[in-house]
Design a protein around this motif. Sequence first.
Motif, PDB file in Angstrom:
ATOM      1  N   LEU A   1       0.871  -1.179   0.000  1.00  0.00           N
ATOM      2  CA  LEU A   1       0.000   0.000   0.000  1.00  0.00           C
ATOM      3  C   LEU A   1       0.906   1.227   0.000  1.00  0.00           C
ATOM      4  CD1 LEU A   1      -2.156  -2.126   0.787  1.00  0.00           C
ATOM      5  CD2 LEU A   1      -3.196  -0.369   2.232  1.00  0.00           C
ATOM      6  N   ALA A   2       0.959   1.903  -1.134  1.00  0.00           N
ATOM      7  CA  ALA A   2       1.942   2.966  -1.344  1.00  0.00           C
ATOM      8  C   ALA A   2       1.386   4.323  -0.939  1.00  0.00           C
ATOM      9  CB  ALA A   2       2.353   3.003  -2.805  1.00  0.00           C
ATOM     10  N   LEU A   3       2.304   5.214  -0.545  1.00  0.00           N
ATOM     11  CA  LEU A   3       1.972   6.621  -0.367  1.00  0.00           C
ATOM     12  C   LEU A   3       1.879   7.283  -1.737  1.00  0.00           C
ATOM     13  CD1 LEU A   3       4.432   7.607   2.518  1.00  0.00           C
ATOM     14  CD2 LEU A   3       2.080   6.796   2.708  1.00  0.00           C
ATOM     15  N   PRO A   4       1.088   8.332  -1.862  1.00  0.00           N
ATOM     16  CA  PRO A   4       1.081   9.072  -3.130  1.00  0.00           C
ATOM     17  C   PRO A   4       2.476   9.631  -3.407  1.00  0.00           C
ATOM     18  CG  PRO A   4      -0.754   9.736  -1.727  1.00  0.00           C
ATOM     19  CD  PRO A   4       0.141   8.894  -0.878  1.00  0.00           C
ATOM     20  N   SER A   5       2.947   9.534  -4.631  1.00  0.00           N
ATOM     21  CA  SER A   5       4.251  10.089  -4.994  1.00  0.00           C
ATOM     22  C   SER A   5       4.054  11.205  -5.997  1.00  0.00           C
ATOM     23  CB  SER A   5       5.163   9.014  -5.591  1.00  0.00           C
ATOM     24  OG  SER A   5       6.387   9.590  -5.991  1.00  0.00           O
ATOM     25  N   SER A   6       4.576  12.380  -5.646  1.00  0.00           N
ATOM     26  CA  SER A   6       4.486  13.507  -6.567  1.00  0.00           C
ATOM     27  C   SER A   6       5.867  14.026  -6.917  1.00  0.00           C
ATOM     28  CB  SER A   6       3.638  14.623  -5.958  1.00  0.00           C
ATOM     29  OG  SER A   6       4.009  14.873  -4.629  1.00  0.00           O
ATOM     30  N   THR A   7       6.906  13.240  -6.589  1.00  0.00           N
ATOM     31  CA  THR A   7       8.269  13.676  -6.890  1.00  0.00           C
ATOM     32  C   THR A   7       8.983  12.751  -7.861  1.00  0.00           C
ATOM     33  OG1 THR A   7       9.196  12.444  -5.017  1.00  0.00           O
ATOM     34  CG2 THR A   7       8.478  14.694  -4.592  1.00  0.00           C
TER      35      THR A   7
ATOM     36  N   PRO B   1       6.421 -13.104  -6.937  1.00  0.00           N
ATOM     37  CA  PRO B   1       5.429 -12.386  -7.753  1.00  0.00           C
ATOM     38  C   PRO B   1       5.346 -10.920  -7.353  1.00  0.00           C
ATOM     39  CG  PRO B   1       4.545 -14.480  -6.965  1.00  0.00           C
ATOM     40  CD  PRO B   1       5.839 -14.272  -6.240  1.00  0.00           C
ATOM     41  N   GLU B   2       5.027 -10.053  -8.336  1.00  0.00           N
ATOM     42  CA  GLU B   2       4.914  -8.616  -8.100  1.00  0.00           C
ATOM     43  C   GLU B   2       3.441  -8.209  -8.189  1.00  0.00           C
ATOM     44  OE1 GLU B   2       7.512  -6.389 -10.663  1.00  0.00           O
ATOM     45  OE2 GLU B   2       9.098  -7.893 -10.514  1.00  0.00           O
ATOM     46  N   PRO B   3       2.738  -8.144  -7.062  1.00  0.00           N
ATOM     47  CA  PRO B   3       1.333  -7.745  -7.099  1.00  0.00           C
ATOM     48  C   PRO B   3       1.184  -6.287  -7.519  1.00  0.00           C
ATOM     49  CG  PRO B   3       1.940  -8.731  -4.984  1.00  0.00           C
ATOM     50  CD  PRO B   3       3.212  -8.429  -5.710  1.00  0.00           C
ATOM     51  N   PRO B   4       0.034  -5.891  -8.017  1.00  0.00           N
ATOM     52  CA  PRO B   4      -0.175  -4.476  -8.349  1.00  0.00           C
ATOM     53  C   PRO B   4      -0.046  -3.606  -7.089  1.00  0.00           C
ATOM     54  CG  PRO B   4      -1.934  -5.844  -9.251  1.00  0.00           C
ATOM     55  CD  PRO B   4      -1.140  -6.718  -8.328  1.00  0.00           C
ATOM     56  N   VAL B   5       0.546  -2.436  -7.252  1.00  0.00           N
ATOM     57  CA  VAL B   5       0.632  -1.485  -6.144  1.00  0.00           C
ATOM     58  C   VAL B   5      -0.764  -0.958  -5.830  1.00  0.00           C
ATOM     59  CG1 VAL B   5       1.542   0.766  -5.429  1.00  0.00           C
ATOM     60  CG2 VAL B   5       2.991  -0.814  -6.714  1.00  0.00           C
ATOM     61  N   VAL B   6      -1.095  -0.884  -4.561  1.00  0.00           N
ATOM     62  CA  VAL B   6      -2.366  -0.313  -4.117  1.00  0.00           C
ATOM     63  C   VAL B   6      -2.087   1.065  -3.548  1.00  0.00           C
ATOM     64  CG1 VAL B   6      -4.335  -0.572  -2.557  1.00  0.00           C
ATOM     65  CG2 VAL B   6      -3.277  -2.609  -3.587  1.00  0.00           C
ATOM     66  N   GLU B   7      -2.796   2.085  -4.005  1.00  0.00           N
ATOM     67  CA  GLU B   7      -2.608   3.440  -3.484  1.00  0.00           C
ATOM     68  C   GLU B   7      -3.264   3.532  -2.112  1.00  0.00           C
ATOM     69  OE1 GLU B   7      -0.693   5.677  -4.748  1.00  0.00           O
ATOM     70  OE2 GLU B   7      -0.224   4.448  -6.504  1.00  0.00           O
ATOM     71  N   GLY B   8      -2.425   3.723  -1.096  1.00  0.00           N
ATOM     72  CA  GLY B   8      -2.928   3.680   0.276  1.00  0.00           C
ATOM     73  C   GLY B   8      -3.189   5.029   0.911  1.00  0.00           C
ATOM     74  N   GLY B   9      -2.871   6.131   0.220  1.00  0.00           N
ATOM     75  CA  GLY B   9      -3.073   7.451   0.811  1.00  0.00           C
ATOM     76  C   GLY B   9      -2.059   7.726   1.915  1.00  0.00           C
TER      77      GLY B   9
ATOM     78  N   ASN C   1      -9.139 -11.150   0.776  1.00  0.00           N
ATOM     79  CA  ASN C   1      -8.640 -12.255  -0.047  1.00  0.00           C
ATOM     80  C   ASN C   1      -7.684 -13.097   0.795  1.00  0.00           C
ATOM     81  OD1 ASN C   1      -7.381 -13.954  -1.870  1.00  0.00           O
ATOM     82  ND2 ASN C   1      -6.942 -12.351  -3.368  1.00  0.00           N
ATOM     83  N   PRO C   2      -8.012 -14.359   1.083  1.00  0.00           N
ATOM     84  CA  PRO C   2      -7.158 -15.177   1.967  1.00  0.00           C
ATOM     85  C   PRO C   2      -5.798 -15.507   1.381  1.00  0.00           C
ATOM     86  CG  PRO C   2      -8.918 -16.511   1.014  1.00  0.00           C
ATOM     87  CD  PRO C   2      -9.231 -15.095   0.674  1.00  0.00           C
ATOM     88  N   SER C   3      -5.605 -15.296   0.065  1.00  0.00           N
ATOM     89  CA  SER C   3      -4.288 -15.551  -0.520  1.00  0.00           C
ATOM     90  C   SER C   3      -3.305 -14.423  -0.212  1.00  0.00           C
ATOM     91  CB  SER C   3      -4.399 -15.737  -2.035  1.00  0.00           C
ATOM     92  OG  SER C   3      -4.740 -14.527  -2.674  1.00  0.00           O
ATOM     93  N   VAL C   4      -3.816 -13.298   0.262  1.00  0.00           N
ATOM     94  CA  VAL C   4      -2.943 -12.184   0.657  1.00  0.00           C
ATOM     95  C   VAL C   4      -2.494 -12.437   2.091  1.00  0.00           C
ATOM     96  CG1 VAL C   4      -2.826  -9.701   1.117  1.00  0.00           C
ATOM     97  CG2 VAL C   4      -4.082 -10.558  -0.891  1.00  0.00           C
ATOM     98  N   THR C   5      -1.208 -12.712   2.273  1.00  0.00           N
ATOM     99  CA  THR C   5      -0.723 -13.074   3.616  1.00  0.00           C
ATOM    100  C   THR C   5       0.282 -12.089   4.194  1.00  0.00           C
ATOM    101  OG1 THR C   5       1.128 -14.412   2.778  1.00  0.00           O
ATOM    102  CG2 THR C   5      -1.024 -15.515   3.044  1.00  0.00           C
ATOM    103  N   ALA C   6       0.743 -11.110   3.390  1.00  0.00           N
ATOM    104  CA  ALA C   6       1.717 -10.133   3.893  1.00  0.00           C
ATOM    105  C   ALA C   6       1.489  -8.805   3.197  1.00  0.00           C
ATOM    106  CB  ALA C   6       3.147 -10.614   3.655  1.00  0.00           C
ATOM    107  N   VAL C   7       1.435  -7.728   3.997  1.00  0.00           N
ATOM    108  CA  VAL C   7       1.201  -6.384   3.461  1.00  0.00           C
ATOM    109  C   VAL C   7       2.223  -5.432   4.066  1.00  0.00           C
ATOM    110  CG1 VAL C   7      -0.415  -4.460   3.254  1.00  0.00           C
ATOM    111  CG2 VAL C   7      -1.276  -6.821   3.198  1.00  0.00           C
ATOM    112  N   LEU C   8       2.918  -4.706   3.201  1.00  0.00           N
ATOM    113  CA  LEU C   8       3.792  -3.615   3.622  1.00  0.00           C
ATOM    114  C   LEU C   8       3.077  -2.308   3.327  1.00  0.00           C
ATOM    115  CD1 LEU C   8       6.568  -2.500   4.564  1.00  0.00           C
ATOM    116  CD2 LEU C   8       7.302  -2.618   2.159  1.00  0.00           C
ATOM    117  N   CYS C   9       3.106  -1.393   4.279  1.00  0.00           N
ATOM    118  CA  CYS C   9       2.384  -0.129   4.147  1.00  0.00           C
ATOM    119  C   CYS C   9       3.365   1.035   4.061  1.00  0.00           C
ATOM    120  CB  CYS C   9       1.449   0.086   5.333  1.00  0.00           C
ATOM    121  SG  CYS C   9       0.254  -1.254   5.552  1.00  0.00           S
TER     122      CYS C   9
END
Length: 363
Positions: free
Chosen positions: A212-218, A238-246, A262-270
Amino acid sequence: MPSGYLRLPTRRRSMMGAAPDTGGAPTVTIRDVAREAGVSYQTVSRVINGHAAVADTTRHRVEAAIDSLGFRPHHAARELAGKAARSLTVVTSDTSLYGAASTLRGIEEAARAASFAVAVSVLDRQALPDRAELRARLTRPGEPVVVIAFDAPGVRALRLLPADTPVVAAVERPSGKEPVSSRPQAWLDDRLAAAHATRHLLGLGHRTVHYLALPSSTADVAQRTQGWLDALRAAGAPEPPVVEGGWTPRTGYLAARGLVANPSVTAVLCGNDDVAAGVLRAAREAGRHIPGDLSVAGFDDVPVAAFLAPALTTVRLDFEGLGRTCFGLLHRLLDPASPAPDPCDEPALIVRESTGPWRAFRG
């Protein structure tokens, strides 16, 4: 020291842009005096500048070291003694986000120790400043400036500030493309830190890590996002799609609801700890157990991270050190005899309760 405290497996320190060649520095420096007297260089600066908040015994020890070493303060430092403090302006677009606020605190503490007053000018986050606005924001023409350029308004300000203004900036780590500015800059290694956090999660057995990514404006790809990708690619994951996390818990919560269901999602970096707090809430509502079947990691190590339930695994960045470095670079622009700034602490992974071995999903 918290349990599970891990330094990055590297000797590299956080990077800083080089200030212009100063030349002519005295043989004996303020740091030599500090070592001789057994005090910090900030204390020596206070003694030189006649600051009242120094104990008599300490003052006498510093004065004795000055005499013993034959140290002669630079004329600009002597001019500060007994007179009004010099001043600088910090230009930033946000004082509420943890990184910017902590960087500002580091600037202010270092500036105060050197008898500088600090003014803060807050840009509109929704609009890019123009040259006339920036001139109007400075207390006087040519006033020294530190820009916290973590976003588009800050980067714009850095590029438009007048050439006769001494300027130093805190920036996102350069991507290797054209630099934001030729002026002195300092940064923390977000990319390396994000890669290390991702490797931590992969090392627990998770097949991949969602982000879950921060918005990038730079930049086209923010450095934290790039570090996450670096680690996935190095592991062949695997490279999952980036999710815009605000930026906030609410935006993290809204962005994560579909993901954590989704139970297949087992790890999230914020992208930061506020977003991670929203993910923890969304996971609870989805019936996911943390860290039993979902690991969540944040970024920044905000004070509340250790007191969430579960306590949040996160990456600690030395934002206050970054602020001190920025002031140190600016001080050297104004007074070449001033000491070189200390390097920032390395990013560190703080392992707490919200990450654990992969074991639940077998589909």
